[in-house]
Write an enzyme that holds these catalytic residues in place. Structure first.
Site, short mmCIF file in Angstrom:
data_model
loop_
_atom_site.label_atom_id
_atom_site.label_comp_id
_atom_site.label_asym_id
_atom_site.label_seq_id
_atom_site.Cartn_x
_atom_site.Cartn_y
_atom_site.Cartn_z
N SER A 108 0.86 -1.39 -0.01
CA SER A 108 -0.05 0.01 0.20
C SER A 108 0.94 1.32 -0.16
CB SER A 108 -0.86 0.09 1.30
OG SER A 108 -1.59 1.15 1.47
N TYR A 121 -1.19 -0.75 10.43
CA TYR A 121 -1.53 -1.01 9.04
C TYR A 121 -0.07 -0.59 8.14
CZ TYR A 121 -3.70 -1.14 4.55
OH TYR A 121 -4.17 -1.49 3.07
N1 LIG Z 1 -8.85 -0.94 -0.85
C1 LIG Z 1 -7.76 -0.17 -0.83
O1 LIG Z 1 -7.90 0.95 -0.85
C2 LIG Z 1 -6.43 -0.88 -0.65
C3 LIG Z 1 -5.31 0.22 -0.64
C4 LIG Z 1 -4.05 -0.40 -0.61
C5 LIG Z 1 -3.87 -1.77 -0.32
N2 LIG Z 1 -4.99 -2.47 -0.01
C6 LIG Z 1 -4.69 -3.82 0.06
O2 LIG Z 1 -5.21 -4.41 -0.80
C7 LIG Z 1 -5.42 -5.88 -0.50
C8 LIG Z 1 -6.84 -6.25 -0.68
O3 LIG Z 1 -7.79 -5.49 -0.15
P1 LIG Z 1 -9.20 -5.22 -0.28
O4 LIG Z 1 -9.24 -3.88 -0.32
O5 LIG Z 1 -9.58 -6.03 -1.62
O6 LIG Z 1 -9.81 -5.62 0.79
P2 LIG Z 1 -11.24 -6.64 1.21
O7 LIG Z 1 -12.31 -6.43 0.08
O8 LIG Z 1 -11.42 -6.34 2.60
O9 LIG Z 1 -10.44 -8.24 0.75
C9 LIG Z 1 -9.51 -8.64 1.59
C10 LIG Z 1 -9.26 -10.07 0.92
O10 LIG Z 1 -8.15 -10.74 1.82
C11 LIG Z 1 -8.72 -11.90 2.21
N3 LIG Z 1 -8.33 -12.19 3.60
C12 LIG Z 1 -8.38 -11.52 4.84
N4 LIG Z 1 -7.78 -12.04 5.95
C13 LIG Z 1 -7.58 -13.36 5.58
C14 LIG Z 1 -6.88 -14.49 5.94
N5 LIG Z 1 -6.62 -14.42 7.41
N6 LIG Z 1 -6.48 -15.39 5.28
C15 LIG Z 1 -7.07 -15.42 3.93
N7 LIG Z 1 -7.41 -14.39 3.34
C16 LIG Z 1 -7.60 -13.39 3.80
C17 LIG Z 1 -10.35 -11.97 2.26
O11 LIG Z 1 -10.89 -13.12 1.97
P3 LIG Z 1 -11.59 -14.01 3.23
O12 LIG Z 1 -12.55 -12.97 4.09
O13 LIG Z 1 -12.37 -14.88 2.45
O14 LIG Z 1 -10.53 -14.67 4.06
C18 LIG Z 1 -10.53 -11.01 1.08
O15 LIG Z 1 -10.41 -11.73 -0.10
C19 LIG Z 1 -4.94 -5.96 1.02
O16 LIG Z 1 -3.78 -6.39 1.17
C20 LIG Z 1 -4.97 -4.49 1.33
O17 LIG Z 1 -4.15 -4.19 2.51
C21 LIG Z 1 -6.18 -2.20 -0.30
#
Ligand SMILES: NC(=O)c1ccc[n+]([C@@H]2O[C@H](COP(=O)([O-])OP(=O)(O)OC[C@H]3O[C@@H](n4cnc5c(N)ncnc54)[C@H](OP(=O)(O)O)[C@@H]3O)[C@@H](O)[C@H]2O)c1
Length: 225
Positions: A108, A121
């Site tokens: 991120s 985070y």
């Molecule tokens: N959205 C943003 O603005 C943003 C910005 C920068 C970086 N990111 C990064 O992008 C990545 C994806 O985030 P997102 O925004 O798509 O969030 P999200 O919609 O909350 O999705 C998170 C994903 O991680 C999986 N997950 C969470 N905990 C887990 C665990 N203990 N074991 C296995 N899978 C797990 C969840 O699947 P299950 O619940 O089925 O396990 C889900 O598929 C993350 O690393 C986040 O930090 C996001």
């Protein structure tokens, strides 16, 4: 092709019809043995081997206070950092044996500075970005490419819980396209969108006392991207 998550019911019901080659593994990234076993099972299946591993799982725990929440911080570190180590451990064993591979981690822009209200985070994403940078050097002789993806704010369930302003927010569809292109090109580092890239690199280069002063101003109340 396979996806991992704790809850596979999040996949569309008809995902097998739409994508017959996609398999799903229900596994928690903090469960090292379960994850390594799932990766081995996949690599020994019809796909034979492992071309790309994307460590995407990540969490951010919302908090109404800026006082450190230690149990939440430990949870974040376990998923965001230990989860990446577990994911890459499973993948690298196979990739080193086959003599090629590509590892990708979703970090991120929050990892480039200590964001207020998102200490754990930010720290977890700093760890992921520096781990990947080191590995990009260490693994080059093994013919393993390394890509670090650093998004700004993307509209997903993770950000939908944020009560604060999220500048330069992008749709998940557009974000996925940009990430896909970077992976195809085996880019070492992707920071996007461009407005957030310049903002975060500017904040990163500032003398730290100026950065601290800026982040106490009311307009700077954003975090967890
Ligand atoms: N959205 C943003 O603005 C943003 C910005 C920068 C970086 N990111 C990064 O992008 C990545 C994806 O985030 P997102 O925004 O798509 O969030 P999200 O919609 O909350 O999705 C998170 C994903 O991680 C999986 N997950 C969470 N905990 C887990 C665990 N203990 N074991 C296995 N899978 C797990 C969840 O699947 P299950 O619940 O089925 O396990 C889900 O598929 C993350 O690393 C986040 O930090 C996001």
């Amino acid at each position: 092709m396979a996806v991992c998550g704790r809850n596979l019911s999040k996949l569309p019901e008809n995902y097998r019809e739409k994508c017959p080659r996609l398999s799903g593994y229900s596994v928690d990234v903090t469960d090292r043995d379960g994850l390594v076993a799932a990766v081995q099972t996949f690599a020994n299946s019809g796909e034979k081997g492992l071309d790309i591993m994307v460590a995407n799982a990540g969490i951010s725990v919302g908090s109404k206070t800026r006082i450190p929440q230690f149990s939440a911080a430990v949870k974040i570190m376990n998923v965001n950092v230990i989860g990446v180590l577990n994911t890459m451990e499973g993948a690298l064993e196979i990739m080193r044996a086959q003599g090629h591979g590509h590892i990708v981690a979703v970090s991120s822009v929050a990892g480039f500075v200590g964001l207020p209200g998102a200490a754990a985070y930010s720290a977890s994403k700093s760890a992921v970005t520096t781990l990947m940078e080191s590995w990009s050097i260490d693994l080059a002789p093994e013919n393993i490419a390394v890509t670090t993806i650093c998004p700004g704010f993307i509209d997903t369930p993770l950000t939908q819980q944020n009560p604060h302003a999220m500048p330069f927010m992008m749709s998940s569809e557009k974000g996925a396209q940009i990430i896909r292109r970077a992976i195809d090109k085996k880019k070492a580092l992707l920071l996007f969108p461009w407005q957030m890239r310049w903002l975060i690199l500017f904040l990163n280069k500032l003398p730290r006392f100026i950065y601290r002063r800026i982040m106490t101003l009311p307009f700077a109340n954003f975090s967890k991207g």
